[in-house]
Design a protein around this motif. Sequence first.
Motif, short mmCIF file in Angstrom:
data_model
loop_
_atom_site.label_atom_id
_atom_site.label_comp_id
_atom_site.label_asym_id
_atom_site.label_seq_id
_atom_site.Cartn_x
_atom_site.Cartn_y
_atom_site.Cartn_z
N PRO A 8 -3.33 2.18 -3.78
CA PRO A 8 -3.84 3.04 -2.72
C PRO A 8 -4.65 2.22 -1.73
O PRO A 8 -5.24 1.21 -2.11
CB PRO A 8 -4.71 4.06 -3.46
N GLU A 9 -4.68 2.64 -0.48
CA GLU A 9 -5.33 1.86 0.56
C GLU A 9 -6.80 1.63 0.29
O GLU A 9 -7.34 0.60 0.65
CB GLU A 9 -5.12 2.52 1.92
N ASN A 10 -7.50 2.55 -0.36
CA ASN A 10 -8.93 2.34 -0.59
C ASN A 10 -9.19 1.27 -1.63
O ASN A 10 -10.32 0.82 -1.77
CB ASN A 10 -9.63 3.65 -0.96
N TRP B 20 -1.03 -9.66 6.98
CA TRP B 20 -0.35 -8.37 6.90
C TRP B 20 1.13 -8.50 7.21
O TRP B 20 1.56 -9.41 7.91
CB TRP B 20 -0.99 -7.39 7.88
N LEU C 156 0.83 -1.20 0.00
CA LEU C 156 0.00 0.00 0.00
C LEU C 156 0.87 1.25 0.00
O LEU C 156 2.07 1.19 0.29
CB LEU C 156 -0.92 -0.02 1.22
N GLU C 157 0.27 2.39 -0.31
CA GLU C 157 1.02 3.65 -0.32
C GLU C 157 1.66 3.93 1.03
O GLU C 157 2.71 4.56 1.11
CB GLU C 157 0.09 4.79 -0.72
N SER C 158 1.04 3.44 2.11
CA SER C 158 1.58 3.63 3.45
C SER C 158 2.82 2.77 3.71
O SER C 158 3.48 2.94 4.73
CB SER C 158 0.51 3.32 4.49
N GLY C 159 3.09 1.82 2.81
CA GLY C 159 4.22 0.91 3.01
C GLY C 159 3.81 -0.42 3.64
O GLY C 159 4.62 -1.35 3.69
N HIS C 160 2.58 -0.53 4.11
CA HIS C 160 2.11 -1.79 4.69
C HIS C 160 1.94 -2.84 3.59
O HIS C 160 1.48 -2.53 2.49
CB HIS C 160 0.77 -1.59 5.41
N LYS C 161 2.30 -4.08 3.91
CA LYS C 161 2.17 -5.18 2.97
C LYS C 161 0.98 -6.04 3.37
O LYS C 161 0.77 -6.31 4.56
CB LYS C 161 3.45 -6.01 2.96
#
Length: 138
Positions: free
Chosen positions: A117-119, A54, A20-25
Amino acid sequence: MLNNVILVGRVTEDPQLKVLESGHKVVNVTLAIQKPFRNEENEYETDYIPVQAWMRTAEIVCDYIGKGSILGCKCRLQTRVIEINEKKYRTIDVIAERISFISTKQRSDKTKENVLPENDMQEEIIISECDDKYENEE
């Protein structure tokens, strides 16, 4: 309080890691779980349960699991409210906390990472319409 779900099932397709853009996988896998009894037609039915993993757990799943692998998952349920076309819906996500590889199969391809993106995570959720009491929730 207790929020535990134990699932054992067969992975329906090769997992694909998303960043995700936040860096979370995150990885979304669907487990096919055969019911232990027969229906009226004397056939076994199968439930298909979507499970999210995650960060490091997601990486490990993508590295070692392929379509047809059998996984044991200790999960928790997580609820959230989303809005689609100005209508609110409650979703329930199954989040893997621990995964055991019962039987592994080779992946048909290599792990792919996509930045989303997260959405865009809403593509694989199961939604059910909220009760009236949730209509005014923020």
